[in-house]
Scaffold this active site. Structure first.
Site, short mmCIF file in Angstrom:
data_model
loop_
_atom_site.label_atom_id
_atom_site.label_comp_id
_atom_site.label_asym_id
_atom_site.label_seq_id
_atom_site.Cartn_x
_atom_site.Cartn_y
_atom_site.Cartn_z
N CYS A 21 3.36 -7.71 2.33
CA CYS A 21 4.16 -7.35 3.50
C CYS A 21 5.41 -6.53 3.14
O CYS A 21 5.90 -6.60 2.03
CB CYS A 21 4.60 -8.62 4.20
N ARG B 195 2.29 -1.39 2.13
CA ARG B 195 2.32 -2.77 1.64
C ARG B 195 1.54 -3.72 2.53
O ARG B 195 1.33 -4.88 2.18
CB ARG B 195 3.77 -3.26 1.56
N TRP C 84 0.61 -8.06 5.90
CA TRP C 84 -0.72 -8.16 5.31
C TRP C 84 -1.06 -9.63 5.36
O TRP C 84 -0.46 -10.44 4.63
CB TRP C 84 -0.69 -7.64 3.87
N GLY D 34 5.52 -13.05 0.90
CA GLY D 34 5.23 -14.09 -0.09
C GLY D 34 4.41 -15.19 0.55
O GLY D 34 3.82 -14.99 1.62
N GLU E 163 -13.57 0.59 -2.65
CA GLU E 163 -12.39 0.21 -1.88
C GLU E 163 -12.06 1.23 -0.80
O GLU E 163 -11.43 0.87 0.21
CB GLU E 163 -11.18 -0.02 -2.79
N HIS F 225 -30.98 -3.97 -19.04
CA HIS F 225 -31.04 -5.43 -19.15
C HIS F 225 -30.99 -6.10 -17.77
O HIS F 225 -30.59 -7.25 -17.66
CB HIS F 225 -29.90 -5.93 -20.05
N LYS G 203 -0.94 -2.34 -0.91
CA LYS G 203 -0.65 -1.64 -2.16
C LYS G 203 -0.26 -2.59 -3.29
O LYS G 203 -0.79 -2.50 -4.38
CB LYS G 203 0.47 -0.64 -1.92
C1 F6R Z 1 -7.08 -0.08 -6.92
C2 F6R Z 1 -5.73 -0.59 -7.07
C3 F6R Z 1 -5.55 -2.01 -7.48
C4 F6R Z 1 -4.30 -2.16 -8.35
C5 F6R Z 1 -4.04 -3.64 -8.64
C6 F6R Z 1 -2.87 -3.83 -9.58
O1 F6R Z 1 -7.09 1.26 -6.57
O2 F6R Z 1 -4.77 0.09 -6.81
O3 F6R Z 1 -6.69 -2.50 -8.12
O4 F6R Z 1 -4.50 -1.45 -9.53
O5 F6R Z 1 -3.79 -4.32 -7.44
O6 F6R Z 1 -1.69 -3.30 -9.03
P1 F6R Z 1 -0.45 -3.00 -9.94
O7 F6R Z 1 -0.83 -1.89 -10.85
O8 F6R Z 1 0.64 -2.61 -8.99
O9 F6R Z 1 -0.14 -4.26 -10.69
#
Ligand code: F6R
Length: 619
Positions: free
Chosen positions: A2, A27, A78, A105, A499, A515, A614
């Site tokens: 969020c 976010r 979110w 959180g 995604e 395999h 994000k």
């Molecule tokens: C995929 C993606 C996520 C982030 C993951 C880690 O495109 O962006 O898989 O890589 O959530 O995020 P960070 O790098 O911010 O710890």
């Protein structure tokens, strides 16, 4: 997860709140809401969907005089507890409707707080964990936990001491219309100090157009902002003096700059992002790596026995590339861990273990928890982080910034290539102090230096890649295969496709296919081979034959001029020749473009894929 914004100052709060929310939308974007402190009480508006919908709902014509309020808090959500709905959207209030709260959180003990308050006669209106905190603050406030102007602060701190879990919060109250309270534990939060105004935000992007002077909150800290300035303490009421820092972010960096989507902009920014990552880090003579951020690490290269690299998602794929690089170039045994597994596994940490934590945001909850666990066990903990001043950057002993610039598109692109480049620099630096020859060191560093130009030439294939994708856009299953250092690239290509386009895709080592997964191949199924020329090319060609003889449609990511491999495939995307060890820097780029175009051709929201956010600041 969020996004939070708060504003208090001389201007109407609504516009900075909504603009800030818009910049935080990456976010979380399933619902949004705003609370304004007005003369007649709290004016709260919420809506399901993106911030644009909330903006339409709170047109000044609809809000009347309330739109002139100069104090307020806002949130983009979110969902974790309770479906995305107006009822569950923040801000949440206490039972009297005088206190409003926005939260990022998870309140882990929300059930027991609810049960306790329900017994005291409190009625809940949402299914969220956040409402439990809002109601608890209100309950303590009404109960007279404190008196005078600080009564709300006393109630907020009292409630936060009862809370298990993570929070970044902003609180407003009709009884103190000129004051906001903010606090954090485990979720990022900062306060921007403007000209007679204060802004609270979970990310600098929300406030950058107002000020670059910021105060970062640490865990269990609480601040009040009002006409008198900023006061800070711990939630246990120990007074603090906070340092004002400079926000390393500019407005241009977070705008789309003519691109239809942030993701496309960020894919195209990769050459410049990499130049920034490498700037000043390669000795002008080309035979040494300067990573000032690592100088403070206790463990000298001679004592180094093992490297552990941890991250999530795309960062975990970069970690996998890092394993290949560190083992090959520096000859140090390297393990790769999912942060979410490492934090709960009883990992063995021996003397001489260095743990690297990779994160674009620096706020991923599992990665921060894994870092804390490894530090507690005695490992030297280092961060490879993009966001300057983020929690991971501040709480690791040392580290290396990516300097890739802000990444707003939910799918990580330029951060991945920058992570790979930093891991290559770390490998060379370690290698040079152990077994790496000066010639090989110079060759690798020259290869890194020329990678931005190589990526530029891949980016020129954008139109051709769109055409390619359009021919397979109806296919619902794709496979991505690679060997060696390009195996994690295959994983990354598959992750990007699923995604963004919601097409099912799997990545795996090319030789593993026979395999089991070979059974999946049917006529026309797209199978992407990430196969720049290296010592495994003959084997890859054999793998290609295996797929084609079962009807699969092979798309090869091949080295320019590699006609042998290209003619074995159905079609090829050519990338410039680069050193095999550094090939992920270029082979990843066509896979990013494949995923981008698949999502656009299928009509999906590229920058805001469904169900995602994000930075994952919850477990
Ligand atoms: C995929 C993606 C996520 C982030 C993951 C880690 O495109 O962006 O898989 O890589 O959530 O995020 P960070 O790098 O911010 O710890």
């Amino acid at each position: 997860m969020c996004g939070i914004v708060g504003y208090i100052g001389p201007k109407p709060a609504l516009e900075p709140l909504l603009t800030g929310l818009g910049r935080l939308e990456y976010r979380g974007y399933d619902s949004a809401g705003v609370a304004l402190v007005t003369e007649r009480g709290l004016s709260i508006s919420r809506s399901v969907g993106p911030v644009g919908k909330l903006r339409r709902r709170v047109e000044p014509s609809a809000l009347g005089d309330d739109a002139r309020a100069t104090c307020g808090i806002a949130h983009t959500r979110w969902a974790t507890h309770g479906a995305p709905s107006e009822r569950n959207a923040h801000p949440h209030t206490d039972a009297t409707g005088r206190i409003a709260l926005v939260h990022n959180g998870i309140i882990e003990n929300h059930r027991s707080i609810r049960q306790y308050l329900a017994k005291q006669g409190v009625t809940f209106v949402s299914e969220t964990d956040t409402e439990a905190l809002a109601q608890l603050i209100g309950f303590l406030y009404e109960d007279g936990a404190g008196t005078g102007p600080d009564a709300l602060l006393v109630a907020v701190c009292g409630a936060l001491r009862e809370v298990q879990g993570t929070f970044g919060i902003a609180v407003a109250c009709v009884d103190t219309p000129g004051r906001l309270i903010a606090a954090r534990r485990g979720s990022p939060l900062l306060v921007g100090i403007g000209d007679g105004e204060h802004l609270i935000a979970s990310d600098g992007a929300a406030i950058v157009e107002h000020t670059s002077r910021v105060v970062y909150l640490h865990d269990n800290e609480v601040v009040t902002v009002d006409g008198g300035g900023l006061g800070a303490s711990t939630i246990d009421a120990v007074p603090l003096r906070k340092k004002v820092e400079r926000l390393e972010l500019s407005l241009e960096q977070i705008e789309r700059g003519g691109y239809p989507h942030y993701m496309l902009k960020e894919i195209h920014e990769q050459p410049d992002a990499l130049r920034n990552t490498l700037r000043g880090r390669i000795d002008p003579a080309g035979a040494a790596v300067n990573l000032g951020g690592l100088e403070r690490v206790d463990c000298s290269p001679a004592d180094l026995r093992r490297v552990v690299i941890a991250g999530c998602g795309t960062a975990w794929h970069a970690a996998m590339v890092g394993k290949y690089l560190i083992e090959e170039i520096a000859r140090v045994p390297t393990d790769v861990e999912y942060s979410s597994e490492l934090r709960y596994r009883n990992a063995i940490v021996e003397d001489g273990t260095v743990a690297l934590f990779i994160s674009q945001s620096g706020e991923t909850a599992d990665t921060i928890a894994a870092m804390n666990e490894m530090r507690a066990k005695g490992a030297a903990v280092l961060g490879v982080v993009n966001v300057v001043g983020s929690t991971l950057a501040r709480e690791t002993q040392a580290g290396v910034y990516l300097h890739a610039g802000p990444e707003i598109g939910v799918a990580s692109t330029k951060a991945f290539t920058a992570q790979v480049a930093v891991l290559a620099l770390i490998s060379v630096r370690l290698g040079r102090r152990r077994h790496l020859s000066a010639e090989r060191c110079a060759e690798l560093l020259q290869g890194l230096r020329s990678s931005p130009r190589a990526i530029e030439s891949v980016l020129r294939l954008d139109g051709a890649i769109r055409e390619l994708v359009s021919r397979h856009i109806d296919r619902q299953n794709w496979l991505y295969l690679g060997r060696g250092v390009n195996f994690p690239v295959a994983l990354e290509g598959a992750l990007k496709l699923k995604e963004l386009s919601y097409i099912h895709a799997e990545g795996m080592p090319a030789a593993e296919m026979k395999h089991g997964p070979l059974a999946l191949i049917d006529r026309g199924m797209p199978v992407v081979f990430v196969a720049p020329r290296d010592r495994t090319t003959d084997k890859v060609i054999a793998n290609i034959e295996e797929v084609r003889s079962r009807g699969g449609h092979v798309i090869a990511i091949a080295t320019e001029g590699d006609h042998e491999l290209a003619s074995a495939a159905d079609e090829a995307v050519f990338v410039p020749p680069v050193l095999p060890a550094l090939s992920p820097l270029v082979t990843t780029v066509p896979l990013q473009l494949i995923a981008y175009h698949a999502a656009v051709l299928r009509g999906h929201d590229v920058d805001r894929p469904r169900n995602l956010a994000k930075s994952v600041t919850v477990e």
